[in-house]
Motif scaffolding. Structure first.
Motif, PDB file in Angstrom:
ATOM      1  N   ALA A 186       2.682  10.333 -20.312  1.00 28.27           N
ATOM      2  CA  ALA A 186       1.399   8.890 -21.825  1.00 28.27           C
ATOM      3  C   ALA A 186       1.329   8.343 -21.121  1.00 28.27           C
ATOM      4  CB  ALA A 186       3.125   8.643 -22.453  1.00 28.27           C
ATOM      5  N   ALA A 187       1.226   8.066 -19.416  1.00 27.66           N
ATOM      6  CA  ALA A 187       0.753   6.579 -18.868  1.00 27.66           C
ATOM      7  C   ALA A 187      -0.591   7.086 -18.450  1.00 27.66           C
ATOM      8  CB  ALA A 187       1.476   5.639 -17.816  1.00 27.66           C
ATOM      9  N   GLY A 188      -0.793   8.485 -18.578  1.00 27.36           N
ATOM     10  CA  GLY A 188      -1.771   9.110 -17.500  1.00 27.36           C
ATOM     11  C   GLY A 188      -1.337   9.617 -16.175  1.00 27.36           C
ATOM     12  N   PHE A 189      -0.379   9.352 -15.724  1.00 27.75           N
ATOM     13  CA  PHE A 189       0.244   9.947 -14.267  1.00 27.75           C
ATOM     14  C   PHE A 189      -0.342  11.324 -14.538  1.00 27.75           C
ATOM     15  CE2 PHE A 189       1.470   5.832 -14.496  1.00 27.75           C
ATOM     16  CZ  PHE A 189       0.706   4.970 -13.443  1.00 27.75           C
ATOM     17  N   ALA A 190      -0.237  11.925 -12.870  1.00 26.81           N
ATOM     18  CA  ALA A 190      -0.241  13.509 -12.936  1.00 26.81           C
ATOM     19  C   ALA A 190       1.214  13.811 -12.802  1.00 26.81           C
ATOM     20  CB  ALA A 190      -1.181  14.064 -12.147  1.00 26.81           C
ATOM     21  N   SER A 191       1.486  14.887 -12.619  1.00 24.41           N
ATOM     22  CA  SER A 191       3.113  15.288 -12.804  1.00 24.41           C
ATOM     23  C   SER A 191       3.057  15.417 -10.640  1.00 24.41           C
ATOM     24  CB  SER A 191       3.309  16.821 -13.406  1.00 24.41           C
ATOM     25  OG  SER A 191       2.399  17.960 -12.615  1.00 24.41           O
ATOM     26  N   ASN A 192       2.124  15.811 -10.395  1.00 22.67           N
ATOM     27  CA  ASN A 192       2.747  15.778  -9.171  1.00 22.67           C
ATOM     28  C   ASN A 192       2.630  14.272  -8.244  1.00 22.67           C
ATOM     29  OD1 ASN A 192       0.271  14.913  -8.992  1.00 22.67           O
ATOM     30  ND2 ASN A 192      -0.599  16.543  -7.466  1.00 22.67           N
ATOM     31  N   ARG A 193       2.946  13.596  -8.689  1.00 19.02           N
ATOM     32  CA  ARG A 193       2.973  11.420  -8.623  1.00 19.02           C
ATOM     33  C   ARG A 193       4.733  11.625  -8.537  1.00 19.02           C
ATOM     34  NH1 ARG A 193      -0.921   7.868  -8.984  1.00 19.02           N
ATOM     35  NH2 ARG A 193       0.606   6.364  -7.184  1.00 19.02           N
ATOM     36  N   SER A 194       5.031  12.587  -9.247  1.00 19.23           N
ATOM     37  CA  SER A 194       6.091  11.884  -9.184  1.00 19.23           C
ATOM     38  C   SER A 194       7.994  13.281  -8.936  1.00 19.23           C
ATOM     39  CB  SER A 194       6.753  11.527 -11.072  1.00 19.23           C
ATOM     40  OG  SER A 194       6.162  12.398 -11.488  1.00 19.23           O
ATOM     41  N   ARG A 195       8.706  13.161  -7.957  1.00 16.53           N
ATOM     42  CA  ARG A 195       9.813  13.710  -8.231  1.00 16.53           C
ATOM     43  C   ARG A 195      10.741  13.721  -8.200  1.00 16.53           C
ATOM     44  NH1 ARG A 195      11.981  15.182  -2.508  1.00 16.53           N
ATOM     45  NH2 ARG A 195      11.742  13.416  -2.010  1.00 16.53           N
ATOM     46  N   PHE A 196      11.604  13.719  -9.585  1.00  7.19           N
ATOM     47  CA  PHE A 196      13.019  13.509 -10.002  1.00  7.19           C
ATOM     48  C   PHE A 196      13.996  14.398  -9.082  1.00  7.19           C
ATOM     49  CE2 PHE A 196       9.239  12.841 -12.854  1.00  7.19           C
ATOM     50  CZ  PHE A 196       9.249  11.809 -13.875  1.00  7.19           C
ATOM     51  N   PRO A 234      -3.409   5.963  -5.326  1.00  9.58           N
ATOM     52  CA  PRO A 234      -3.738   6.956  -6.048  1.00  9.58           C
ATOM     53  C   PRO A 234      -3.315   8.793  -5.670  1.00  9.58           C
ATOM     54  CG  PRO A 234      -5.758   5.584  -5.389  1.00  9.58           C
ATOM     55  CD  PRO A 234      -4.157   4.980  -4.221  1.00  9.58           C
ATOM     56  N   ASP A 235      -2.730   8.803  -4.090  1.00 10.58           N
ATOM     57  CA  ASP A 235      -1.621   9.500  -3.773  1.00 10.58           C
ATOM     58  C   ASP A 235      -0.576   9.509  -3.329  1.00 10.58           C
ATOM     59  OD1 ASP A 235      -2.415   7.896  -1.796  1.00 10.58           O
ATOM     60  OD2 ASP A 235      -3.094   9.752   0.272  1.00 10.58           O
ATOM     61  N   GLY A 236      -0.334   8.375  -3.783  1.00 13.24           N
ATOM     62  CA  GLY A 236       1.243   8.366  -4.091  1.00 13.24           C
ATOM     63  C   GLY A 236       2.213   8.803  -4.263  1.00 13.24           C
ATOM     64  N   VAL A 237       3.695   9.055  -4.221  1.00 12.15           N
ATOM     65  CA  VAL A 237       4.571  10.227  -4.688  1.00 12.15           C
ATOM     66  C   VAL A 237       5.900   9.379  -5.415  1.00 12.15           C
ATOM     67  CG1 VAL A 237       5.924  12.223  -4.441  1.00 12.15           C
ATOM     68  CG2 VAL A 237       3.157  12.119  -4.359  1.00 12.15           C
ATOM     69  N   LEU A 238       6.474   8.887  -6.138  1.00 14.01           N
ATOM     70  CA  LEU A 238       7.684   8.343  -6.418  1.00 14.01           C
ATOM     71  C   LEU A 238       8.812   9.337  -6.649  1.00 14.01           C
ATOM     72  CD1 LEU A 238       8.949   5.743  -7.711  1.00 14.01           C
ATOM     73  CD2 LEU A 238       8.616   6.728  -9.973  1.00 14.01           C
ATOM     74  N   THR A 239       9.787   8.560  -5.921  1.00 14.27           N
ATOM     75  CA  THR A 239      11.087   9.674  -6.018  1.00 14.27           C
ATOM     76  C   THR A 239      12.167   8.311  -6.596  1.00 14.27           C
ATOM     77  OG1 THR A 239      10.304  11.236  -4.177  1.00 14.27           O
ATOM     78  CG2 THR A 239      13.077  11.072  -4.333  1.00 14.27           C
ATOM     79  N   ASP A 280       0.840  -1.542  -0.194  1.00  8.56           N
ATOM     80  CA  ASP A 280      -0.426   0.040  -0.451  1.00  8.56           C
ATOM     81  C   ASP A 280       0.390   1.333   0.018  1.00  8.56           C
ATOM     82  OD1 ASP A 280      -2.540   1.240  -0.097  1.00  8.56           O
ATOM     83  OD2 ASP A 280      -2.234   1.558   2.417  1.00  8.56           O
ATOM     84  N   ALA A 281       1.950   1.691  -0.722  1.00 10.85           N
ATOM     85  CA  ALA A 281       2.767   2.434  -0.997  1.00 10.85           C
ATOM     86  C   ALA A 281       2.618   3.301  -1.317  1.00 10.85           C
ATOM     87  CB  ALA A 281       4.251   2.105  -1.389  1.00 10.85           C
ATOM     88  N   LYS A 282       2.387   5.091  -0.016  1.00  9.95           N
ATOM     89  CA  LYS A 282       2.712   6.120  -0.545  1.00  9.95           C
ATOM     90  C   LYS A 282       3.605   6.777  -1.113  1.00  9.95           C
ATOM     91  CE  LYS A 282       0.210  10.043   1.388  1.00  9.95           C
ATOM     92  NZ  LYS A 282      -0.148  10.682   2.559  1.00  9.95           N
ATOM     93  N   ALA A 283       4.999   6.059  -0.431  1.00 17.44           N
ATOM     94  CA  ALA A 283       6.145   6.731  -1.181  1.00 17.44           C
ATOM     95  C   ALA A 283       7.092   5.954  -1.589  1.00 17.44           C
ATOM     96  CB  ALA A 283       6.729   7.903   0.525  1.00 17.44           C
ATOM     97  N   VAL A 284       8.159   6.207  -2.876  1.00 20.16           N
ATOM     98  CA  VAL A 284       8.602   5.053  -3.485  1.00 20.16           C
ATOM     99  C   VAL A 284      10.249   5.728  -3.190  1.00 20.16           C
ATOM    100  CG1 VAL A 284       8.990   3.293  -4.604  1.00 20.16           C
ATOM    101  CG2 VAL A 284       6.651   3.368  -3.618  1.00 20.16           C
TER     102      VAL A 284
END
Length: 221
Positions: free
Chosen positions: A110-120, A87-92, A63-67
């Motif tokens: 392209a996969a449909g993920f909002a920009s706030n779902r990932s941190r680069f 759905p509210d998880g963020v990938l760093t 049930d990962a929220k932060a990865v």
């Protein structure tokens, strides 16, 4: 003995067929095909569909929220992880090459993920990981420099909450990890990693025969 060797060959062939079937079990969409095409153009080797689906399942189970992901590549593994996360998880995701991360951004979109779902975060793993929060992550996926594996393991354990997962991709090293012939330093380091994880009192581990080997461990509470 001749008959036994023949039986062993049959068993080996059946295993290889079964592994190939398992790796192709999950169909990939256009976003993943895009990310794979970009990886081939850059000479990268992304996770296989079998490894990706295993990561997706592990993220969902936790049930990962932060990865945290070490080795963004062109986004193949990141897409799988995001699909498994809440759905509210963020990938760093961390990578020393900003160009790769730009490709991953496009693949995530392209996969449909909002920009706030990932941190680069561009940079070397061992420069970036010390800046991340202690105990702030549910899963850490490692697909970076094999020579840094033991140091990355130590940082990952600091990052994980009790019950969190750490996973290392590519630990078979195309069969070289178990080959008795002389091996390069990165393979020797993978052997040290496998021993350290297996013998750790802090971890409960398993080695999954998907892709090029996925080493997984849960941090005990």
């Amino acid at each position: 003995m001749r008959q036994l060797r023949g039986q062993e060959r049959v068993i080996t062939a059946n295993r290889q067929t079964s592994w190939a079937f398992a790796d192709a079990f999950v169909a990939e969409d256009e976003a993943l095909h895009l990310a794979r095409d970009r990886a081939r153009e850059l000479g990268l080797r992304p996770v296989t569909p079998g490894t990706g689906s295993a990561l997706r399942l592990l993220a969902a189970t936790a049930d990962a929220k932060a990865v945290a992901e070490i080795g963004t590549g062109t986004g193949v593994s990141g897409i799988y992880l995001l699909h498994g996360m809440r759905p509210d998880g963020v990938l760093t995701t961390v990578d020393p090459e900003p160009e790769r991360q730009q490709f991953a951004r496009e693949a995530f979109r392209a996969a449909g993920f909002a920009s706030n779902r990932s941190r680069f975060i561009p940079g070397r793993a061992l420069d970036v990981l010390p800046r991340l929060a202690d105990g702030g992550y549910d899963l850490v996926f490692c697909d970076g420099d094999r020579l840094e594996s033991l140091d990355v393991l130590a940082e990952s354990l600091r990052l994980l909450r009790p019950g969190g997962l750490v996973c290392f991709e590519g630990v078979f090293a195309d069969g070289r990890t178990v080959d008795s012939a002389a091996q390069p330093a990165e393979v020797l380091r993978l052997r040290e990693l496998l021993r350290a994880v297996r013998e750790s009192q802090e971890l409960m581990s398993t080695l999954l025969p998907v892709g090029d080997g996925l080493l997984c461990a849960v941090r005990r509470g």
